[in-house]
Design a protein around this motif. Structure first.
Motif, short mmCIF file in Angstrom:
data_model
loop_
_atom_site.label_atom_id
_atom_site.label_comp_id
_atom_site.label_asym_id
_atom_site.label_seq_id
_atom_site.Cartn_x
_atom_site.Cartn_y
_atom_site.Cartn_z
N SER A 1 -30.79 -12.40 -6.20
CA SER A 1 -30.17 -13.43 -5.36
C SER A 1 -28.91 -13.98 -6.02
N THR A 2 -27.91 -13.13 -6.13
CA THR A 2 -26.69 -13.50 -6.83
C THR A 2 -25.97 -14.66 -6.15
N GLU A 3 -25.93 -14.64 -4.81
CA GLU A 3 -25.20 -15.69 -4.10
C GLU A 3 -25.78 -17.07 -4.37
N ILE A 4 -27.12 -17.16 -4.40
CA ILE A 4 -27.78 -18.45 -4.65
C ILE A 4 -27.51 -18.90 -6.09
N ALA A 5 -27.56 -17.94 -7.02
CA ALA A 5 -27.30 -18.27 -8.42
C ALA A 5 -25.89 -18.81 -8.60
N VAL A 6 -24.93 -18.17 -7.96
CA VAL A 6 -23.54 -18.62 -8.05
C VAL A 6 -23.38 -20.01 -7.44
N GLU A 7 -24.05 -20.25 -6.30
CA GLU A 7 -23.99 -21.57 -5.66
C GLU A 7 -24.55 -22.65 -6.59
N ALA A 8 -25.63 -22.32 -7.29
CA ALA A 8 -26.24 -23.28 -8.21
C ALA A 8 -25.31 -23.57 -9.39
N LEU A 9 -24.66 -22.55 -9.90
CA LEU A 9 -23.72 -22.74 -11.01
C LEU A 9 -22.55 -23.61 -10.59
N LYS A 10 -22.05 -23.37 -9.38
CA LYS A 10 -20.94 -24.19 -8.87
C LYS A 10 -21.36 -25.64 -8.68
N ALA A 11 -22.64 -25.84 -8.35
CA ALA A 11 -23.14 -27.19 -8.13
C ALA A 11 -23.34 -27.94 -9.45
N GLY A 12 -23.32 -27.19 -10.57
CA GLY A 12 -23.44 -27.85 -11.87
C GLY A 12 -24.59 -27.37 -12.73
N PHE B 1 -26.66 -25.40 -15.45
CA PHE B 1 -26.29 -24.87 -16.77
C PHE B 1 -26.35 -23.35 -16.76
N ASP B 2 -27.41 -22.80 -16.15
CA ASP B 2 -27.59 -21.34 -16.13
C ASP B 2 -28.67 -21.02 -15.10
N PHE B 3 -28.98 -19.75 -14.95
CA PHE B 3 -30.06 -19.33 -14.04
C PHE B 3 -30.84 -18.21 -14.69
N ILE B 4 -32.04 -17.99 -14.19
CA ILE B 4 -32.86 -16.89 -14.68
C ILE B 4 -33.59 -16.28 -13.49
N ASN B 5 -33.64 -14.95 -13.43
CA ASN B 5 -34.26 -14.26 -12.31
C ASN B 5 -35.77 -14.16 -12.46
N LYS B 6 -36.44 -14.20 -11.31
CA LYS B 6 -37.87 -13.86 -11.28
C LYS B 6 -38.00 -12.35 -11.07
N PRO B 7 -38.99 -11.68 -11.62
CA PRO B 7 -40.00 -12.22 -12.54
C PRO B 7 -39.38 -12.64 -13.86
N VAL B 8 -39.92 -13.70 -14.42
CA VAL B 8 -39.31 -14.33 -15.59
C VAL B 8 -39.60 -13.52 -16.85
N GLN C 1 -11.16 -30.18 -18.52
CA GLN C 1 -11.91 -29.08 -17.92
C GLN C 1 -12.69 -28.31 -18.97
N ILE C 2 -12.08 -28.09 -20.11
CA ILE C 2 -12.75 -27.35 -21.19
C ILE C 2 -14.02 -28.06 -21.63
N ILE C 3 -13.97 -29.39 -21.75
CA ILE C 3 -15.16 -30.15 -22.15
C ILE C 3 -16.29 -29.94 -21.14
N LYS C 4 -15.96 -30.03 -19.84
CA LYS C 4 -16.98 -29.87 -18.80
C LYS C 4 -17.54 -28.45 -18.80
N LEU C 5 -16.65 -27.46 -18.89
CA LEU C 5 -17.08 -26.07 -18.81
C LEU C 5 -17.88 -25.65 -20.03
N SER C 6 -17.63 -26.27 -21.16
CA SER C 6 -18.35 -25.91 -22.37
C SER C 6 -19.83 -26.29 -22.27
N ARG C 7 -20.16 -27.22 -21.37
CA ARG C 7 -21.55 -27.65 -21.20
C ARG C 7 -22.30 -26.82 -20.17
N SER C 8 -21.69 -25.76 -19.70
CA SER C 8 -22.31 -24.90 -18.70
C SER C 8 -22.37 -23.48 -19.24
N GLN C 9 -23.15 -22.66 -18.54
CA GLN C 9 -23.15 -21.23 -18.86
C GLN C 9 -22.50 -20.43 -17.73
N ALA C 10 -21.90 -21.15 -16.77
CA ALA C 10 -21.27 -20.48 -15.64
C ALA C 10 -20.14 -19.58 -16.10
#
Length: 454
Positions: A86-97, A99-106, A149-158
């Motif tokens: 579900s790449t589209e959902i993962a990307v939407e979550a990253l854009k929303a803020g 930190f990262d995502f992980i696929n099932k099965p975990v 922007q760098i400070i904000k982006l450094s706190r994400s894995q997007a």
């Protein structure tokens, strides 16, 4: 003090697996099965360090939780669980803020890596960290915004796509995103995608097993493995061959690689930052770059301004470069005369900060009495000491200059452009060809034609 992880999943078996795995890491856990209980837990436990949420929940979406945390808390990292592929959902979550995502099965190993990285955020200062080796100098509004922007982006894995002209400082931005984030103690691995021969690209990225092809005398780890736990910076990503783009997309989505000649998948925990001076959207439209890879690496775009768009930073940059020369050469740094500084501030700088650095270093070598004059700068005459805009320049009568010998006139213009490109790229012919949008073979032909290849 024991750190706390909030687990949100409506499937009891998965919730229990996550709870057991994270508890064994020495962390406190709170496990719930819906959005309502999750929001109540967040309100009752303000010291929650990490929230791990499924996307599909009985009474809503995990994206609601991501947005709630982003609007109400600055100390809780949030990651999402998504259905396989579900790449589209993962990307939407990253854009929303997220930190990262992980696929099932975990995958237990991927889960542990994600939790460790996320929890490092709470132990880091939110102030901008520019090391002595990597600095983003400037006081203009565009640079101040870029640092924020760098400070904000450094706190994400997007994944972040860094756009900008050649020499503007895209790799500096990538290094600072890495240095200010939870992966700062792990490797930062930069790779120029256009500098790797097409037949070696897969081996360079994914490695190979011994005997997998002629010349593979030993096992070799690829760039993904070398960057494991850290950041992989894909510079000039637009130059990747199309067949490699498919494999790169799979490695990013699966968070695993397979060496050439091997059937074993190797899990990798890598953050992807990418850059190019080309218009990647146009490359997608022309079918030179895969749209699915574009949307995967371009979750967040950062634009690095050209030097001419922040010309008021030139005096500050020039002084920093001269002071650096003084330290490295163990001498009193040369000074810029007023006229020399005026000439620099009026120059167009097609090669941006990199070109300024080359000009300053050359002038420091040539100057006398430790004073740099306009003559020491050796600025290309086509734009030397002029504030003429492109539109104004186009109004200059080309017909008058070309009367009687148009071919020679056009050739002189082409020679000057080639010289400017070479100067801007430290006489790197491959990079100069890319800057001008021609193939290396075409560029080499021009060099030979105008006797510039000596």
């Amino acid at each position: 003090m024991q750190q706390t992880v909030l687990i949100i999943d409506d499937e009891p078996d998965i919730r229990e697996l996550l709870d057991i795995t994270i508890s064994r890491m020495g962390l406190n856990t709170i496990a719930v099965g819906n959005v309502r209980d999750a929001l109540q837990a967040l309100q009752s436990n303000p010291a929650i360090n990490l929230c791990l949420t499924d996307i599909k929940l009985p009474d809503g979406s995990g994206l609601e939780i991501v947005r709630h945390i982003q609007s109400s808390s600055h100390c809780t990292a949030v990651a999402v669980l998504t259905a396989y592929g579900s790449t589209e959902i993962a990307v939407e979550a990253l854009k929303a803020g997220a930190f990262d995502f992980i696929n099932k099965p975990v995958s237990v190993e991927q889960l542990r890596n994600l939790v460790k990285s996320a929890l490092k955020l709470g132990r880091r200062d939110t102030q901008f960290d520019g090391s002595s080796h990597t600095r983003l100098l400037g006081e203009t509004a565009s640079i101040v915004t870029l640092r924020e922007q760098i400070i904000k982006l450094s706190r994400s894995q997007a994944p972040v796509y860094i756009s900008g002209e050649s020499g503007s400082g895209k790799e500096v931005v990538a290094r600072l995103i890495h240095a200010n984030g939870p992966r700062s103690d792990a490797p930062f691995v930069p790779v120029n995608c256009g500098a790797i021969p097409s037949e070696l690209v897969e081996s360079e990225f994914f490695g190979h097993a011994k005997g997998s092809f002629t010349g593979a005398y030993d096992h070799k780890e690829g760039l993904f493995e070398a960057a494991n736990g850290g950041t992989l910076f894909l510079d000039e990503v637009a130059d990747l061959p199309l067949n490699m783009q498919v494999k790169l997309l799979r490695a990013i989505q699966e968070k695993a690689v397979r060496r050439i000649g091997s059937n074993q998948e190797i899990p990798v925990d890598v953050r992807i930052l990418s850059a190019t001076h080309r218009d990647l959207a146009k490359a997608v439209a022309a079918e030179h770059f895969r749209s699915d890879l574009f949307y995967r690496i371009n979750v967040i775009e950062v634009q690095v301004p050209s030097l001419r768009d922040r010309a008021s930073d030139i005096p500050l940059l020039a002084k920093f470069m001269l002071d650096k020369i003084g330290r490295e050469w163990d001498m009193t740094p040369p000074a810029l005369s007023d006229k020399a500084l005026e000439a620099l501030c009026g120059y167009y700088f097609p090669g941006n900060v990199r070109e300024l650095e080359n000009i300053i270093e050359r002038a420091a070598t040539l100057c006398e009495k430790n004073i740099i004059t306009p003559q020491d700068l050796s600025l290309p005459s086509a734009r030397d000491n002029t504030h003429t805009s492109k539109s104004e320049a186009s109004e200059i009568s080309h017909i008058d200059a070309a009367i009687g010998d148009m071919e020679t006139y056009l050739a002189n213009i082409e020679i000057q452009i080639i010289k400017d490109a070479l100067e801007a790229n430290r006489w790197n012919k491959t990079e100069s060809a890319k800057m001008l949008g021609v193939t290396f073979r075409q560029f080499r032909y021009k060099l030979k034609k105008y006797e510039l290849d000596n």
